[in-house]
Write a protein that holds these residues in place. Structure first.
Motif, PDB file in Angstrom:
ATOM      1  N   LYS A 289       0.804  -1.220   0.000  1.00 20.99           N
ATOM      2  CA  LYS A 289       0.000   0.000   0.000  1.00 20.99           C
ATOM      3  C   LYS A 289       0.841   1.276   0.000  1.00 20.99           C
ATOM      4  O   LYS A 289       0.314   2.367   0.188  1.00 20.99           O
ATOM      5  N   PHE A 290       2.136   1.163  -0.229  1.00 19.30           N
ATOM      6  CA  PHE A 290       2.979   2.351  -0.135  1.00 19.30           C
ATOM      7  C   PHE A 290       2.759   3.272  -1.330  1.00 19.30           C
ATOM      8  O   PHE A 290       2.426   2.843  -2.439  1.00 19.30           O
ATOM      9  N   ASN A 291       2.911   4.580  -1.093  1.00 14.09           N
ATOM     10  CA  ASN A 291       2.813   5.582  -2.147  1.00 14.09           C
ATOM     11  C   ASN A 291       4.200   5.880  -2.701  1.00 14.09           C
ATOM     12  O   ASN A 291       5.114   6.195  -1.937  1.00 14.09           O
ATOM     13  N   LEU A 292       4.337   5.789  -4.006  1.00 13.81           N
ATOM     14  CA  LEU A 292       5.583   6.155  -4.681  1.00 13.81           C
ATOM     15  C   LEU A 292       5.325   7.434  -5.474  1.00 13.81           C
ATOM     16  O   LEU A 292       4.582   7.430  -6.456  1.00 13.81           O
ATOM     17  N   VAL A 293       5.920   8.518  -5.015  1.00 11.89           N
ATOM     18  CA  VAL A 293       5.730   9.830  -5.639  1.00 11.89           C
ATOM     19  C   VAL A 293       7.002  10.180  -6.405  1.00 11.89           C
ATOM     20  O   VAL A 293       8.094  10.187  -5.829  1.00 11.89           O
ATOM     21  N   THR A 314       2.616   5.902  -7.877  1.00  8.88           N
ATOM     22  CA  THR A 314       1.223   6.266  -7.604  1.00  8.88           C
ATOM     23  C   THR A 314       0.937   7.734  -7.924  1.00  8.88           C
ATOM     24  O   THR A 314      -0.179   8.084  -8.292  1.00  8.88           O
ATOM     25  N   HIS A 315       1.924   8.601  -7.751  1.00  6.89           N
ATOM     26  CA  HIS A 315       1.747  10.031  -8.003  1.00  6.89           C
ATOM     27  C   HIS A 315       2.897  10.483  -8.899  1.00  6.89           C
ATOM     28  O   HIS A 315       4.066  10.377  -8.517  1.00  6.89           O
ATOM     29  N   LEU A 316       2.550  11.019 -10.072  1.00  4.55           N
ATOM     30  CA  LEU A 316       3.550  11.301 -11.093  1.00  4.55           C
ATOM     31  C   LEU A 316       3.404  12.738 -11.567  1.00  4.55           C
ATOM     32  O   LEU A 316       2.321  13.163 -11.992  1.00  4.55           O
ATOM     33  N   TYR A 317       4.519  13.502 -11.481  1.00  5.94           N
ATOM     34  CA  TYR A 317       4.509  14.917 -11.852  1.00  5.94           C
ATOM     35  C   TYR A 317       5.620  15.184 -12.862  1.00  5.94           C
ATOM     36  O   TYR A 317       6.789  14.870 -12.610  1.00  5.94           O
ATOM     37  N   PHE A 318       5.255  15.771 -13.983  1.00  5.47           N
ATOM     38  CA  PHE A 318       6.225  16.172 -14.992  1.00  5.47           C
ATOM     39  C   PHE A 318       6.317  17.689 -14.985  1.00  5.47           C
ATOM     40  O   PHE A 318       5.393  18.386 -15.422  1.00  5.47           O
ATOM     41  N   GLY A 319       7.450  18.205 -14.503  1.00  3.59           N
ATOM     42  CA  GLY A 319       7.608  19.642 -14.361  1.00  3.59           C
ATOM     43  C   GLY A 319       8.109  20.338 -15.613  1.00  3.59           C
ATOM     44  O   GLY A 319       8.035  21.553 -15.712  1.00  3.59           O
ATOM     45  N   ARG A 320       8.645  19.572 -16.568  1.00  4.64           N
ATOM     46  CA  ARG A 320       9.074  20.125 -17.845  1.00  4.64           C
ATOM     47  C   ARG A 320       8.321  19.425 -18.966  1.00  4.64           C
ATOM     48  O   ARG A 320       7.534  18.509 -18.730  1.00  4.64           O
TER      49      ARG A 320
END
Length: 431
Positions: A289-293, A314-320
């Motif tokens: 159940k761990f969150n991988l950001v 689980t949480h994915l952010y593309f800053g460029r």
């Protein structure tokens, strides 16, 4: 007249008064009641303590000057267990700062009461030095949490490394029950982490140390090997290794709850190592159940090692800007994805990529799109496939490209129908 006079006589007989004397007595009575009501000195200490806890520090200091009782409450140990030192230079910052006289008083009278401490410093080296000076004096306290926060550029990195390490080591040695440590953007190194582990391995549960260039993969591995109660970890990708994931997946280690990885390119064309799928699989088996950001700040040609095999992000952010090809691979390799934010993509529509993500990422509940393009029909289909599980849908208005089926005036009705709530495109980014 006689009846009136008689009435007046009766009034005087029963003790009542009229005219100026009546109002004089009334004002005197009200004044006495008011004085009695506002005798704050008689307020029970436990209630006064609760009030002080909600007051800003400066107001609390002023209140301590009211009377001796309030001053004693001001110095109650419970009020000093949690404290944030705000260190800003008036010439270069508009932020408020903790008064030097108050800092001196805290060190003298309350250093042994401090348990939950943070330092918020501006961009000046002087403020970072002041934080280190305070840390070096905390020899009689046993902190449970410590946070070093740079509000602008990382000013702690401007300090001599030895000066910073010396001050931080004082806390590591004297705090035998440190459970949370946030030291992003600092010159912490491997030897200082060994001191941390030697004194706090049984209690450490949270460690955030992104952008710490003097720490090696071996240094963070030492923490994972010894701190079996670690539940939250944040670090840069260059510290991530197969050995670290396996250490966090050992039987002795508790279930990890949160792992944040910052993937940052320092120079265009930088090469990145890859992580084996078997290492990620071991992590998921141990902590299902761990969150991988993961935060990506890469150039388009640097994504080669990523999203080739299945990743439990689980949480994915593309800053460029990120290419269509990479987003297409996200749909194929990230089945646990819950949140996706794409700040920029370019001028090629992401229709197929969004549909693939909706098909494969069955847990997706939040998405944000910035400088991208998606046809209105494909976007409606994406929302229809995800349905009411999309609790957050932040799409810039210019992202949606009108087509023969839907235009900008009617798409919000169709999307609202599938979401089960009223929805409109955003005028500006909300993530």
């Amino acid at each position: 007249m006689k009846r009136g006079q008689k009435g007046g006589d009766d009034g005087e007989e029963d003790g009542s008064v009229s005219g100026p004397e009546f109002w004089k007595r009334l004002r005197r009575s009200d004044s006495e009641d008011e004085d009695e009501a506002v005798d704050w000195r008689q307020l029970p200490e436990e209630i006064l303590l609760q009030i002080f806890q909600y007051l800003p520090l400066l107001d609390r200091a002023f209140a301590s000057q009211v009377c001796r009782g309030w001053n004693q409450t001001f110095h109650t140990p419970e009020l000093w267990r949690c404290f944030e030192f705000e260190l800003n230079q008036p010439a270069s910052s508009y932020l408020k700062a903790t008064h030097p006289d108050l800092i001196k008083q805290i060190i003298q009278r309350h250093s042994n009461h401090l348990q939950y401490v943070s330092f918020k410093v501006d961009s000046s080296t002087e403020s970072a030095e002041a934080a280190c000076d305070i840390l070096s004096q905390l020899v009689n306290c046993s902190l449970k949490t410590l946070g070093l926060i740079s509000t602008a550029r990382p000013s702690f990195m401007e300090l001599p490394k030895s000066h910073f390490i010396s001050a931080l080591t004082v806390v590591f040695v004297n705090s035998k029950s440190l459970s949370s440590l946030k030291i992003d953007d600092t010159p912490v190194d491997d030897p200082s982490l060994k001191v941390l582990v030697a004194n706090n391995s049984e209690t450490l549960k949270l460690l955030k140390m992104s952008s710490c260039p003097h720490v090696s993969p071996a240094g963070i591995l030492c923490v994972a090997d010894q701190c079996h109660g670690l539940r939250e970890l944040a670090l840069n990708y260059h510290l991530l290794s197969d050995e670290l994931l396996l250490a966090l997946s050992s039987e002795r280690h508790v279930h990890l709850e949160h792992l944040r990885i910052d993937v940052v390119s320092e120079n265009p064309g930088q090469q990145f190592h890859s992580i084996k799928k078997s290492s990620w699989d071991a992590m998921v088996r141990h902590s299902p159940k761990f969150n991988l950001v993961m935060y990506f700040f890469l150039y388009e040609d640097e994504f080669g090692p990523f999203f080739r095999d299945e990743v439990p992000v689980t949480h994915l952010y593309f800053g460029r800007s990120v290419s269509k090809d990479v987003l297409g691979r996200v749909g194929l390799t990230c089945p646990r994805l819950v949140e996706l934010v794409v700040c920029a993509n370019g001028l090629r529509p992401l229709d197929e990529e969004l549909i693939r993500i909706a098909e494969r990422c069955r847990q997706l509940s939040a998405i944000g799109l910035g400088e991208c393009e998606v046809s209105c029909s494909a976007f409606v289909e994406f929302v229809k496939m995800c349905g009411v599980r999309l609790t957050q849908l932040s799409i810039m208005e210019e992202v949606l490209v009108p087509d023969s089926t839907y235009g900008p005036d009617d798409i919000h009705w169709e999307v609202s129908k599938h979401l089960g709530r009223v929805w409109f495109p955003d005028m500006m980014p909300t993530w």
